[in-house]
Scaffold this motif. Structure first.
Motif, short mmCIF file in Angstrom:
data_model
loop_
_atom_site.label_atom_id
_atom_site.label_comp_id
_atom_site.label_asym_id
_atom_site.label_seq_id
_atom_site.Cartn_x
_atom_site.Cartn_y
_atom_site.Cartn_z
N LEU A 34 0.83 -1.21 0.00
CA LEU A 34 0.00 0.00 0.00
C LEU A 34 0.86 1.26 0.00
O LEU A 34 0.54 2.24 -0.69
CB LEU A 34 -0.94 0.01 1.20
N ALA A 35 1.94 1.26 0.75
CA ALA A 35 2.84 2.42 0.78
C ALA A 35 3.50 2.62 -0.59
O ALA A 35 3.62 3.76 -1.06
CB ALA A 35 3.90 2.24 1.86
N GLY A 36 3.89 1.54 -1.22
CA GLY A 36 4.50 1.65 -2.55
C GLY A 36 3.53 2.16 -3.59
O GLY A 36 3.88 3.02 -4.41
N LEU A 37 2.31 1.66 -3.58
CA LEU A 37 1.30 2.13 -4.53
C LEU A 37 0.93 3.59 -4.30
O LEU A 37 0.71 4.35 -5.24
CB LEU A 37 0.07 1.24 -4.48
N THR A 38 0.88 3.99 -3.04
CA THR A 38 0.60 5.39 -2.72
C THR A 38 1.74 6.28 -3.21
O THR A 38 1.50 7.37 -3.74
CB THR A 38 0.38 5.56 -1.22
N ALA A 39 2.97 5.83 -3.06
CA ALA A 39 4.11 6.62 -3.53
C ALA A 39 4.08 6.77 -5.05
O ALA A 39 4.34 7.86 -5.57
CB ALA A 39 5.42 5.95 -3.10
N VAL A 40 3.73 5.72 -5.76
CA VAL A 40 3.63 5.80 -7.22
C VAL A 40 2.52 6.77 -7.62
O VAL A 40 2.69 7.59 -8.53
CB VAL A 40 3.40 4.40 -7.83
N THR A 41 1.40 6.72 -6.92
CA THR A 41 0.29 7.64 -7.21
C THR A 41 0.70 9.08 -6.92
O THR A 41 0.37 10.00 -7.69
CB THR A 41 -0.94 7.27 -6.38
N ALA A 42 1.43 9.31 -5.84
CA ALA A 42 1.87 10.66 -5.49
C ALA A 42 2.85 11.21 -6.53
O ALA A 42 2.75 12.38 -6.92
CB ALA A 42 2.51 10.67 -4.11
N VAL A 43 3.76 10.38 -7.00
CA VAL A 43 4.71 10.84 -8.02
C VAL A 43 3.99 11.15 -9.33
O VAL A 43 4.28 12.16 -9.98
CB VAL A 43 5.82 9.79 -8.22
N THR A 44 3.05 10.30 -9.71
CA THR A 44 2.29 10.54 -10.94
C THR A 44 1.49 11.83 -10.85
O THR A 44 1.48 12.64 -11.79
CB THR A 44 1.35 9.35 -11.22
N THR A 45 0.84 12.06 -9.72
CA THR A 45 0.08 13.29 -9.53
C THR A 45 0.99 14.51 -9.54
O THR A 45 0.65 15.56 -10.10
CB THR A 45 -0.73 13.22 -8.22
N LEU A 47 3.84 14.83 -11.14
CA LEU A 47 4.24 15.08 -12.53
C LEU A 47 3.12 15.74 -13.33
O LEU A 47 3.39 16.60 -14.17
CB LEU A 47 4.69 13.78 -13.19
N GLN A 48 1.88 15.35 -13.07
CA GLN A 48 0.75 16.01 -13.74
C GLN A 48 0.65 17.47 -13.31
O GLN A 48 0.35 18.34 -14.13
CB GLN A 48 -0.55 15.28 -13.42
#
Length: 126
Positions: A34-45, A47-48
């Motif tokens: 869950l922490a890894g998926l949240t980090a990926v989502t935060a980085v993607t957001t 960059l947007q």
């Protein structure tokens, strides 16, 4: 030839140890996922937000609608703010990130970009 058993190794002595280790390690593995998926989502957001701030600053520097250009590219739920003065324009984009977990607080990411104002047809900066 007959295999000899060691006296300290009785059959069935280790039964259930894998189940106990799995029960202890599975929550930690789930939390890590869950922490890894949240980090990926935060980085993607993030960059947007960077892309939206750049696009908005460039559009505002040309004299077009900078906030509208930034809103087109920004992630859902983002807020856009335009600032600056004189020769430059600054665009800020801020967006919440959904944390994978029901009761966890939201993370907010932001980005800002600055662009120079282009002169109009008369050669003056608006």
């Amino acid at each position: 030839m007959t295999a000899r058993r060691r006296p300290d190794r009785r059959p069935g002595r280790d039964r259930g140890s894998f189940t106990a280790e799995l029960a202890a390690g599975l929550p930690a593995l789930t939390l890590l996922l869950l922490a890894g998926l949240t980090a990926v989502t935060a980085v993607t957001t993030h960059l947007q937000c960077v892309d939206a701030a750049r696009e908005g600053a460039l559009a505002a520097g040309r004299g077009d609608g900078g906030a509208a250009a930034a809103h087109r590219i920004a992630p859902p739920g983002a807020t856009v703010a335009e600032g600056g003065g004189g020769d430059t324009v600054t665009m800020s984009v801020r967006a919440p990130v959904k944390v994978l977990g029901a009761r966890l607080p939201r993370i907010t990411v932001d980005a800002a970009a600055t662009a120079a104002r282009e002169p109009d047809g008369a050669g003056t900066v608006p």
